[in-house]
Design an enzyme around this catalytic site. Structure first.
Site, PDB file in Angstrom:
ATOM      1  N   LYS A  20      33.703  -7.149 -13.471  1.00  0.00           N
ATOM      2  CA  LYS A  20      32.930  -7.586 -12.305  1.00  0.00           C
ATOM      3  C   LYS A  20      31.904  -8.633 -12.733  1.00  0.00           C
ATOM      4  O   LYS A  20      31.300  -8.514 -13.808  1.00  0.00           O
ATOM      5  CB  LYS A  20      32.234  -6.354 -11.693  1.00  0.00           C
ATOM      6  CG  LYS A  20      31.575  -6.593 -10.342  1.00  0.00           C
ATOM      7  CD  LYS A  20      30.959  -5.275  -9.820  1.00  0.00           C
ATOM      8  CE  LYS A  20      30.301  -5.437  -8.458  1.00  0.00           C
ATOM      9  NZ  LYS A  20      29.716  -4.175  -7.972  1.00  0.00           N
TER      10      LYS A  20
ATOM     11  N   SER B  18      30.856  -3.142  -3.301  1.00  0.00           N
ATOM     12  CA  SER B  18      30.784  -4.533  -3.705  1.00  0.00           C
ATOM     13  C   SER B  18      31.789  -4.926  -4.796  1.00  0.00           C
ATOM     14  O   SER B  18      32.027  -6.105  -4.994  1.00  0.00           O
ATOM     15  CB  SER B  18      29.378  -4.851  -4.205  1.00  0.00           C
ATOM     16  OG  SER B  18      29.093  -4.105  -5.374  1.00  0.00           O
TER      17      SER B  18
ATOM     18  N   SER C 292      29.781   1.319  -4.712  1.00  0.00           N
ATOM     19  CA  SER C 292      30.460   0.046  -4.919  1.00  0.00           C
ATOM     20  C   SER C 292      31.705   0.100  -5.792  1.00  0.00           C
ATOM     21  O   SER C 292      32.458  -0.864  -5.856  1.00  0.00           O
ATOM     22  CB  SER C 292      29.487  -0.983  -5.496  1.00  0.00           C
ATOM     23  OG  SER C 292      28.624  -1.438  -4.483  1.00  0.00           O
TER      24      SER C 292
END
Ligand SMILES: [Zn+2]
Lengths: 551, 539
Positions: free
Chosen positions: A128, A203, A227
């Site tokens: 990420k 996210s 997330s």
């Protein structure tokens, strides 16, 4: 142990699985056609095939490299080819490494020289983009960090590299992790591999979509309020949120420091667990990382003997009543109820448990997370990194950089947080939210004293349409109700696909959330592994890549 | 002023048994007469006697008005700890190293970097807390103090807010005798740990200066991270217990002594290792409410603390006495050393809202009784205890204050006494000759080539008559030698006549007589030079 060259004995069923070997042989012939995407074993798990069980890509990679069925270069080639094919539809990556093949070739030379291989040798990992990587840009999905490449690797990334893992690229996210759809990225919108008109969740939407579409084998995400878990649920992959402190946060760009954890995505529980094992442990660079010893998590992936009809006998599972109330899609509720039945069949005792403070979690979470973020993001002043707005006067430079560098959701949270911490409001907001947090922590502790594991849906719905909640932040916030309490309590939770609801061309996956006691990831992995290995008539390979294989 | 010199070994056989006195042949200890000035010899930051008040304020009205008002003074002191590495990262820091040479992702506030507390900071805080007679918080924490500043890398400063590590103590102070002496006890509100924000000061005139007055950081370097950012500090907040500039300066001087005794900081004000921000208000005597508080910054010596306060008291008293006390506003004023006055730096608009909240990146600070006891047991004798002990030894207050002022001098003295030296003699030697020598040569007591052992031996020899006290010193003063030469020459007219008649060998005879008269301590060079002048003078 992960450090041994052979796959753990407890996982020997993977190694001796004759189908796996057959697949490798067929791959060899495929790989000679370099223009075509070379597929890894999982890709033969087509939805039409009868009950193909998730298996560890990490262990099969290791096995195929050691047995010389495949080279690391062939594996990397096949994944990169698929990445190139699927990426225009998904847009899960903000940056793809240009050194993957070089690293794979280096690994192949090591194999040639019979050198010892790390436990993650050849494993293709996506990271990420709010996790720092020294050789790749790390933007956290924000304009304010556009073009910024950190001078160091996050501890989790460093560990993965040290164990032989290859970082494929940096995945898309809601700016600084603030969002539940990945639409909040300053750069692009990521699509859900199950239906490209839908969000992948967020996210960590990029990391979830990348694993779901087999653009990589496993990935790192971060979980502040769900997330990792919610996108895992939306994309039909396994998402593991470790106990707060289990994994070093060093190099994770802070959103809300007291809630942030780095988590793992995989297509199997074993992969998520092996990746967690690799990145866990105390780090002297993170004072909040735990000094607790990391147990041998691989030992939890026991092979399922068909002779044992109730492998989870005696396990007490609490189904959180408040998570099945109104506001939750009926399809989701029924998928979770049938998952509970499945666990019961495996020998667990299921009882409903009430957590009266559950609904307090959402407002408390948004106050605390916003407060911490307002402070954590104050370093992005436009003077040091990324976007730089020319201005004569210093103050106006800050204002311009921050006004143009941050997206609306980030600004909303910074403003909320600044307000909540201001003199005169602190007691009413921040302080009360902390009190609520204490209550939630205690109620989870009490529930987990009575139960081994608590279960709930991972999200109140399956993946929704892109744009559907974009202009309705409160609706988006409400979607976090299932997950935020776990962050407030600092507990570990595992989300794994347990069923489908209608939607898209092949249905949309639904995730089951299992919550464990602090530092008891082992139990979650054990139960999750048995659950997935015994779940009938479910195949969580998204149509996007299944279609590509047949076309 | 008469000067004497220690004889170096090769010129004075009388001192043979104290050969170890001087380890290097060329070392000479100078001595000055004991005077008030010698008290400052070893103290760089000692308060100067003159308190200057700007002439435009100093007038009769003021003098009269001063009697009707009293000042209320509290001090916030920042002490930079000498912990080798910064507060929350492992970057080494030193004065003198160029800015930005020792920085890392943590102290640069890079995304993803996290603070990790240097345990030395806690140890220093506990030492200071105990020494200031404070109550320790066994369970304290760090907080974030948030404000927007160009040089604040993270956008916040890690500090301690509502649970400081130490609270509710006091410090004992002996005022300098030049100001009438006396003992005071000033309350300590709190001691807390924080990192140096490395922030810039902005005066209303538009110029920037750093709080520490360190010259490296300039406005146009604001885009770079200050090398000072992250340096560990203790903030010590006093109760508003002081009433005069002298009291405030002595309070600060005592804190300096304390941190030096404890070895937690070099306490150097010029370098900014010890910084004082003074809060001061004036009220009519008898009033209970405080007047409007003004803060003064940029005080980099004890004398500037004292002078700035006295200036500010005068300014405020004048405004009060002229009925213009509404002109006194809550503000930060800067002490301008050149102009000897305070000027407005920034006006405060109500209370600044720092939006403190607990630092989530750092676990709480938990002390155990064992840990605290361990530190308590290794605390050195503190300045106040030392002074009281010296007082009981029969030393005068002047001696007590001098000896205890510098921890190294005190240790030298203590060791000399331990080696058996007479207390009064040791005091005289250290305060007289040694202090003067240190001052002239700009050496510290640890740098001179005389050990306490050697001093003790010397004192013992003098005391038991092996050498007389005066023999210890060589006479170099030409006037004194000249007197002796004149005496010898006038008392030996016959030999003088013979000498002038050509028997120049008699110079030796005259020299011997003078040396005898001086009990062997006249400097031979000076003696011979003067003697020759006298012998060859045309009478
Ligand atoms: Zn540093």
């Amino acid at each position: 142990m992960l450090s041994t060259l052979q796959p753990p004995r407890s996982l020997s069923h993977f190694r001796t699985n004759p189908t796996l070997l057959l697949r490798y042989t067929s791959l060899k012939t495929l790989s000679s056609l370099s223009s075509q995407p070379v597929t890894h074993s999982t890709l033969t798990d087509q939805p039409c095939s009868p009950n193909p069980l998730p298996h560890s890509q990490i262990l099969s990679t290791r096995h195929s490299l050691l047995s010389r069925h495949l080279t690391a270069t062939q594996l990397a080639d096949s994944f990169l080819a698929r990445l190139r094919l699927t990426e225009p539809h998904l847009r899960s990556f903000l940056h793809v490494s240009d050194s993957v093949l070089a690293q794979a070739r280096e690994l192949d030379e090591k194999i040639q020289r019979n050198e010892e291989l790390g436990p993650l040798a050849g494993v293709l990992v996506a990271v990420k983009d709010n996790i720092c990587t020294a050789e790749m840009p790390s933007t956290a999905g924000s304009r304010v960090l556009e073009g910024y490449t950190p001078p160091y690797d996050a501890t989790a990334v460093r560990k993965i590299k040290e164990l032989g893992g290859i970082v494929v690229g940096k995945t898309n996210l809601d700016e600084f992790g603030m969002g539940s759809t990945t639409e909040g990225s300053a750069f692009q919108v990521t699509a859900n591999p199950w239906d490209v008109s839908r969000v992948p969740g967020g996210s960590s939407g990029g990391s979830a979509a990348a694993v779901s579409a087999r653009q990589c084998m496993v990935s790192l995400g971060s979980d502040t309020g769900g997330s990792v878990r919610q996108p895992a649920s939306f994309c039909g992959v396994v998402g593991l949120k470790p106990t707060y402190g289990r994994v070093s946060r060093f190099g994770l760009m802070a959103y809300a420091s007291s809630l942030d954890v780095i988590g793992c995505f995989g297509t199997s529980v074993a992969d998520a667990g092996i990746l967690l094992q690799a990145i866990s442990g105390h780090d002297r660079l993170d004072a909040t990382s735990s000094k607790r010893e990391v147990p041998d998590l691989a030992a939890e992936f026991v092979s399922i003997s068909s002779t044992i009809s109730k492998p989870l006998k005696g396990l007490r599972i609490g189904l959180i009543r408040e998570t099945l109330d109104g506001g939750v899609d009926t399809g989701v509720t029924s998928a979770v109820r049938s998952a509970a039945l499945h666990l019961e069949e495996l020998g667990c005792s299921i009882t409903e448990v009430s957590l009266p403070s559950f609904s307090l979690g959402l407002p408390a979470y948004y106050i605390l997370a916003s407060s911490e973020s307002s402070s954590n993001l104050s370093r992005y002043d436009g003077v040091r990194y990324g976007s730089h707005v020319a201005a004569d006067e210093l103050n106006s430079q800050y204002k311009d950089s921050r006004a143009k560098g941050f997206g609306s959701e980030v600004k909303r949270r910074i403003l909320t947080g600044t307000y909540a911490l201001s003199a005169g409001y602190y007691d009413a907001y921040y302080k009360r939210a902390q009190q609520v947090r204490t209550i939630i922590r205690k109620s989870f502790k009490a529930a987990l004293d009575e139960h081994d594991i608590l279960i709930s849906p991972a999200a109140p719905s399956a993946a929704y349409k892109i744009g559907e909640k974009k202009n309705d932040p409160l609706a988006m916030y409400a979607g976090d109700i299932m997950t935020v309490n776990v962050n407030l309590a600092g507990l570990p939770a595992l989300v794994l696909p347990c069923g489908f609801v209608e939607g898209g061309s092949a249905g949309l996956p639904v995730g089951l959330q299992m919550i464990g006691a602090a530092f008891d990831e082992g139990k979650l992995l054990k139960v999750g592994h048995i659950f997935e290995q015994t779940l009938q008539n479910c195949n969580f390979v998204p149509p996007l890549i299944a279609d590509e294989l047949t076309s | 002023m008469a000067s004497t010199i220690f004889r170096s070994l090769h010129t004075n056989p009388c001192l043979l048994h104290t050969t170890a006195l001087l380890r290097r042949k060329d070392v000479i200890l100078y001595c000055t007469m004991r005077s008030a000035q010698t008290r400052t010899a070893a103290t760089q930051d000692k308060v100067k006697p003159q308190v200057k008040v700007a002439p435009n304020i100093q007038n009769k009205t003021l003098e009269k008005a001063s009697k009707d008002y009293e000042a209320v003074i509290g001090i916030e002191t920042h002490v930079q700890l000498n912990t080798l590495t910064k507060a929350f990262c492992s970057c080494p820091y030193n004065y003198g190293s160029l800015p930005n040479t020792s920085v890392c992702p943590v102290c640069m506030g890079l995304p993803g970097a996290l603070p990790v507390l240097n345990m030395k900071v806690i140890e220093s805080a506990v030492k200071v807390g105990l020494s200031l007679n404070c109550k320790l918080s066994f369970n304290s924490k760090f907080d974030r103090k948030q404000y927007f500043y160009p040089d604040l890398p993270k956008g916040y400063q890690i500090s301690q807010f509502d649970v400081p590590i130490a609270t509710g103590g006091y410090i004992d102070v002996d005022l300098p005798l030049e100001y009438g002496g006396g003992h005071r006890k000033f309350g300590i509100t709190r001691v807390h740990m924080e990192e140096d924000a490395g922030k810039l000061l902005h005066s209303e005139g538009g110029s920037y200066s750093q709080e520490s007055t360190f010259p490296f950081i300039l406005l146009n370097q604001r885009c770079s991270t200050s090398y000072k950012a992250g340096v560990p500090l203790l903030e010590i907040v006093s109760e508003p217990d002081m009433r005069t500039g002298i009291e405030a300066a002595e309070y600060a001087a005592e804190l300096q002594r304390l941190v030096r005794y404890l070895g937690v900081s070099n306490g150097n004000m010029q370098e900014g290792s010890l910084r004082c921000d003074v809060n001061i208000s004036v009220r009519p005597i008898g009033h209970i409410e405080f007047g409007t508080k003004v803060e003064i910054k940029n005080l980099n010596s004890f004398s500037s603390v004292s002078r700035a306060i006295d200036y500010e008291i005068s300014r405020q008293v004048l405004l009060h006495s002229q009925g213009e006390d509404q002109e006194i506003v809550q503000e930060t004023r800067l002490w301008e050393e050149g102009a000897q006055k305070t000027v407005t730096m920034r006006k405060k608009e109500g209370l600044a809202d720092y939006r403190y909240f607990p630092e989530p990146d750092l676990p709480g600070v938990f002390l155990t009784q064992d840990y605290v006891d361990g530190i308590r047991n290794t605390l050195p004798e503190l300045p106040e205890t030392k002074r009281r002990r010296y007082e009981k030894m029969g030393l005068s207050m002047q001696d007590v204050l001098f000896l205890a002022n510098d921890v190294n001098v005190a240790e030298f003295f203590d060791t000399t006494i331990t080696k058996g030296a007479d207390v009064k003699l040791a005091t005289n030697w250290i305060m007289g000759d040694i202090a003067a020598y240190m001052k002239n040569e700009k050496l510290t007591i640890n740098e001179i080539k005389l050990s306490p052992q050697e001093l003790a031996e010397l004192i013992a020899s003098i005391k038991d008559g092996t050498i007389s006290g005066k023999i210890g010193k060589e006479i170099v003063d030409p006037a004194e030698i000249e007197k002796m030469v004149e005496k010898v020459v006038s008392e030996n007219p016959k030999q003088l006549e013979q000498y002038r008649g050509g028997k120049t060998k008699l110079q030796g005879y005259f020299a011997g007589q003078v040396m005898k008269l001086s009990k062997g301590k006249a400097n031979p060079g000076v003696l011979n030079k003067i003697l020759l002048e006298k012998l060859n003078a045309k009478s």
